[in-house]
Motif scaffolding. Sequence first.
Motif, PDB file in Angstrom:
ATOM      1  N   LYS A   1      19.558 124.091  43.355  1.00 41.44           N
ATOM      2  CA  LYS A   1      20.128 124.112  42.134  1.00 41.44           C
ATOM      3  C   LYS A   1      21.528 123.476  42.193  1.00 41.44           C
ATOM      4  O   LYS A   1      22.122 123.057  43.179  1.00 41.44           O
ATOM      5  N   ILE A   2      21.332 121.974  40.731  1.00 40.97           N
ATOM      6  CA  ILE A   2      22.620 121.402  40.685  1.00 40.97           C
ATOM      7  C   ILE A   2      23.774 122.192  40.119  1.00 40.97           C
ATOM      8  O   ILE A   2      23.908 122.984  39.236  1.00 40.97           O
ATOM      9  N   LYS A   3      24.889 122.069  40.759  1.00 36.88           N
ATOM     10  CA  LYS A   3      26.207 122.613  40.444  1.00 36.88           C
ATOM     11  C   LYS A   3      26.769 120.921  39.339  1.00 36.88           C
ATOM     12  O   LYS A   3      27.081 120.086  40.192  1.00 36.88           O
ATOM     13  N   TRP A   4      27.078 121.143  38.415  1.00 39.43           N
ATOM     14  CA  TRP A   4      27.645 119.531  37.134  1.00 39.43           C
ATOM     15  C   TRP A   4      28.452 119.686  37.845  1.00 39.43           C
ATOM     16  O   TRP A   4      29.417 120.764  38.462  1.00 39.43           O
ATOM     17  N   PRO A   5      29.686 118.570  38.914  1.00 37.55           N
ATOM     18  CA  PRO A   5      28.867 117.465  38.652  1.00 37.55           C
ATOM     19  C   PRO A   5      27.902 116.952  39.816  1.00 37.55           C
ATOM     20  O   PRO A   5      26.552 115.304  39.670  1.00 37.55           O
ATOM     21  N   ASN A   6      28.045 117.335  40.715  1.00 33.91           N
ATOM     22  CA  ASN A   6      27.909 116.418  42.204  1.00 33.91           C
ATOM     23  C   ASN A   6      27.251 117.881  43.020  1.00 33.91           C
ATOM     24  O   ASN A   6      28.002 116.634  44.795  1.00 33.91           O
ATOM     25  N   ASP A   7      27.244 118.724  43.103  1.00 33.13           N
ATOM     26  CA  ASP A   7      26.814 119.763  44.557  1.00 33.13           C
ATOM     27  C   ASP A   7      25.541 119.867  43.760  1.00 33.13           C
ATOM     28  O   ASP A   7      25.217 120.157  42.695  1.00 33.13           O
ATOM     29  N   ILE A   8      24.866 119.989  45.560  1.00 32.10           N
ATOM     30  CA  ILE A   8      23.789 121.116  45.444  1.00 32.10           C
ATOM     31  C   ILE A   8      23.910 122.045  46.145  1.00 32.10           C
ATOM     32  O   ILE A   8      24.298 122.461  46.698  1.00 32.10           O
ATOM     33  N   VAL A   9      23.751 123.456  45.127  1.00 35.05           N
ATOM     34  CA  VAL A   9      24.069 125.056  45.544  1.00 35.05           C
ATOM     35  C   VAL A   9      22.875 126.169  46.141  1.00 35.05           C
ATOM     36  O   VAL A   9      22.056 125.298  45.586  1.00 35.05           O
ATOM     37  N   LEU A  10      22.866 126.649  46.850  1.00 33.02           N
ATOM     38  CA  LEU A  10      21.987 127.183  47.785  1.00 33.02           C
ATOM     39  C   LEU A  10      22.710 128.741  47.675  1.00 33.02           C
ATOM     40  O   LEU A  10      23.833 128.831  48.027  1.00 33.02           O
ATOM     41  N   ASP A  11      22.122 129.807  47.090  1.00 29.71           N
ATOM     42  CA  ASP A  11      22.524 131.275  47.356  1.00 29.71           C
ATOM     43  C   ASP A  11      24.099 131.069  46.891  1.00 29.71           C
ATOM     44  O   ASP A  11      25.257 131.367  47.531  1.00 29.71           O
TER      45      ASP A  11
ATOM     46  N   ALA B   1      12.816 111.544  54.780  1.00 28.55           N
ATOM     47  CA  ALA B   1      12.530 110.737  54.147  1.00 28.55           C
ATOM     48  C   ALA B   1      11.775 111.332  52.776  1.00 28.55           C
ATOM     49  O   ALA B   1      11.632 110.643  52.155  1.00 28.55           O
ATOM     50  N   GLU B   2      12.290 112.674  52.752  1.00 32.04           N
ATOM     51  CA  GLU B   2      11.511 112.857  51.402  1.00 32.04           C
ATOM     52  C   GLU B   2      12.053 113.124  50.174  1.00 32.04           C
ATOM     53  O   GLU B   2      11.722 112.553  49.207  1.00 32.04           O
ATOM     54  N   ILE B   3      13.537 113.265  50.640  1.00 24.77           N
ATOM     55  CA  ILE B   3      14.794 113.142  49.749  1.00 24.77           C
ATOM     56  C   ILE B   3      14.652 111.280  49.342  1.00 24.77           C
ATOM     57  O   ILE B   3      14.293 110.915  47.991  1.00 24.77           O
ATOM     58  N   LEU B   4      14.427 110.573  50.309  1.00 24.58           N
ATOM     59  CA  LEU B   4      14.101 109.059  49.544  1.00 24.58           C
ATOM     60  C   LEU B   4      12.982 108.588  49.435  1.00 24.58           C
ATOM     61  O   LEU B   4      13.262 107.822  47.937  1.00 24.58           O
ATOM     62  N   ASN B   5      12.029 109.639  49.530  1.00 18.34           N
ATOM     63  CA  ASN B   5      10.451 109.506  48.682  1.00 18.34           C
ATOM     64  C   ASN B   5      11.316 109.681  47.286  1.00 18.34           C
ATOM     65  O   ASN B   5      10.081 108.909  46.296  1.00 18.34           O
ATOM     66  N   GLU B   6      11.542 110.742  46.719  1.00 16.15           N
ATOM     67  CA  GLU B   6      11.702 111.008  45.666  1.00 16.15           C
ATOM     68  C   GLU B   6      12.916 110.347  44.654  1.00 16.15           C
ATOM     69  O   GLU B   6      12.744 109.827  44.022  1.00 16.15           O
ATOM     70  N   PHE B   7      13.862 109.793  45.817  1.00 13.13           N
ATOM     71  CA  PHE B   7      14.440 109.049  44.960  1.00 13.13           C
ATOM     72  C   PHE B   7      14.373 107.385  44.386  1.00 13.13           C
ATOM     73  O   PHE B   7      14.897 106.660  43.900  1.00 13.13           O
ATOM     74  N   GLU B   8      13.304 106.889  45.364  1.00 18.58           N
ATOM     75  CA  GLU B   8      13.447 105.737  44.674  1.00 18.58           C
ATOM     76  C   GLU B   8      12.034 105.842  43.908  1.00 18.58           C
ATOM     77  O   GLU B   8      12.417 104.803  42.527  1.00 18.58           O
ATOM     78  N   LYS B   9      11.564 107.086  43.150  1.00  9.90           N
ATOM     79  CA  LYS B   9      11.070 106.886  42.408  1.00  9.90           C
ATOM     80  C   LYS B   9      11.866 106.729  41.218  1.00  9.90           C
ATOM     81  O   LYS B   9      11.456 106.509  40.047  1.00  9.90           O
ATOM     82  N   ASN B  10      12.440 108.305  41.692  1.00  8.09           N
ATOM     83  CA  ASN B  10      13.266 108.291  40.666  1.00  8.09           C
ATOM     84  C   ASN B  10      14.676 107.502  40.178  1.00  8.09           C
ATOM     85  O   ASN B  10      13.960 107.367  38.955  1.00  8.09           O
ATOM     86  N   TYR B  11      15.273 106.587  40.651  1.00  8.65           N
ATOM     87  CA  TYR B  11      15.817 105.164  40.638  1.00  8.65           C
ATOM     88  C   TYR B  11      14.673 104.625  40.036  1.00  8.65           C
ATOM     89  O   TYR B  11      15.463 103.672  38.869  1.00  8.65           O
TER      90      TYR B  11
ATOM     91  N   LEU C   1      20.331 111.658  42.079  1.00  4.26           N
ATOM     92  CA  LEU C   1      20.012 111.548  43.407  1.00  4.26           C
ATOM     93  C   LEU C   1      19.715 113.037  43.684  1.00  4.26           C
ATOM     94  O   LEU C   1      19.195 113.685  44.435  1.00  4.26           O
ATOM     95  N   ALA C   2      20.809 113.930  42.756  1.00  4.99           N
ATOM     96  CA  ALA C   2      21.103 115.023  43.387  1.00  4.99           C
ATOM     97  C   ALA C   2      18.924 115.994  42.238  1.00  4.99           C
ATOM     98  O   ALA C   2      18.717 116.738  43.441  1.00  4.99           O
ATOM     99  N   VAL C   3      18.702 115.404  41.414  1.00  2.01           N
ATOM    100  CA  VAL C   3      17.431 115.900  40.712  1.00  2.01           C
ATOM    101  C   VAL C   3      16.882 115.069  41.582  1.00  2.01           C
ATOM    102  O   VAL C   3      15.545 116.180  42.598  1.00  2.01           O
ATOM    103  N   SER C   4      16.678 114.067  42.416  1.00  2.00           N
ATOM    104  CA  SER C   4      15.916 113.643  43.289  1.00  2.00           C
ATOM    105  C   SER C   4      15.912 114.782  44.666  1.00  2.00           C
ATOM    106  O   SER C   4      14.858 115.182  46.074  1.00  2.00           O
ATOM    107  N   ALA C   5      17.143 114.936  45.146  1.00  2.00           N
ATOM    108  CA  ALA C   5      17.234 116.143  46.783  1.00  2.00           C
ATOM    109  C   ALA C   5      16.731 116.990  46.077  1.00  2.00           C
ATOM    110  O   ALA C   5      16.264 118.222  47.690  1.00  2.00           O
ATOM    111  N   VAL C   6      16.467 117.467  45.068  1.00  2.00           N
ATOM    112  CA  VAL C   6      16.523 118.961  44.658  1.00  2.00           C
ATOM    113  C   VAL C   6      15.521 119.207  45.082  1.00  2.00           C
ATOM    114  O   VAL C   6      14.580 120.837  45.316  1.00  2.00           O
ATOM    115  N   GLU C   7      14.360 118.170  44.627  1.00  2.00           N
ATOM    116  CA  GLU C   7      12.388 117.714  44.218  1.00  2.00           C
ATOM    117  C   GLU C   7      11.839 118.254  45.890  1.00  2.00           C
ATOM    118  O   GLU C   7      11.468 118.717  46.084  1.00  2.00           O
TER     119      GLU C   7
END
Length: 253
Positions: A103-113, A173-183, A86-92
């Motif tokens: 960016k992804i901060k391992w393991p479960n956060d997405i960071v900006l700045d 919607a865009e996160i779900l689009n990416e997530f379905e594909k990646n899942y 889900l992190a990769v999907s949300a970043v994309e």
Amino acid sequence: KDYLLTEYMGRKIFYYNSVTSTNIIAKELAENGLEEGTVIIAEEQTLGKGRMGRKWSTPNGEAIAMTIILRPEISPFMAPSITPILAVSAVEALRKLTGFDVKIKWPNDIVLDSKKLCGILTEMNSDMDMINYIIVGMGLNVNQENFDDEIKEVAVSLKSFSGINFKRKIIIAEILNEFEKNYEIFKVKGISEFLDKLKEYSVLLGKRVKVISINNSFEGEAIDIDKDGSLIVKKDNGEITKVLSGDVSVRGM
Ligand code: ATP
């Protein structure tokens, strides 16, 4: 809905004004047999959850709080990998929609700045070696202008970063689009298929980190992400260790 291009992710949405936590509601719905891809969205969470009993704040109407119900036929030990998927999907999705360097901060956060934009929490219900369901929740800061004092140093929203208001519907919607594909790819090929992306999007690799768990803390350099998704850290004494995502916090320094 016009932005949603999925076959089943988010085709059934339960929408609430205020809930304790979307993960709690999702669990009840999953227990009642709701199908894979069902999404729970709330305008406000009064008891939003982070990992290890921490709190996640979701103020009314400005952020995204959503949880997805999954029922994959995979081994329970693969379930924690849903978080990086889900992190990769949300970043994309976010890079595509905003152009910001999230960016992804391992393991479960997405960071900006260097601040927290989004947290992901995956929970599983299984019997023996069968998964009954997985619920994966995300809290994403979108249009907040200010944060509570406790988190104001660590939190960022798309708006606080850029001054721009974003449409939450389009982001969801865009996160779900990416997530379905990646899942779908993940279920066939596993987490290793996403290693290159996990490394590319990682904010920790090459940095000094402090790894904090209940009975042990140490410092070192984050040098790699292993093929099972764990973080490889080189301690100051030269020893190389694998850090599992389970119950650790990692601080970039
Ligand atoms: P750490 O960042 O300490 O390693 P963690 O990644 O396990 O912890 P989470 O469980 O993902 O943290 O999130 C909970 C923490 O996030 C809270 O303790 C708080 O500091 C912070 N937080 C809570 N709400 C928000 C928010 N809306 N935006 C950004 N950060 C938040």
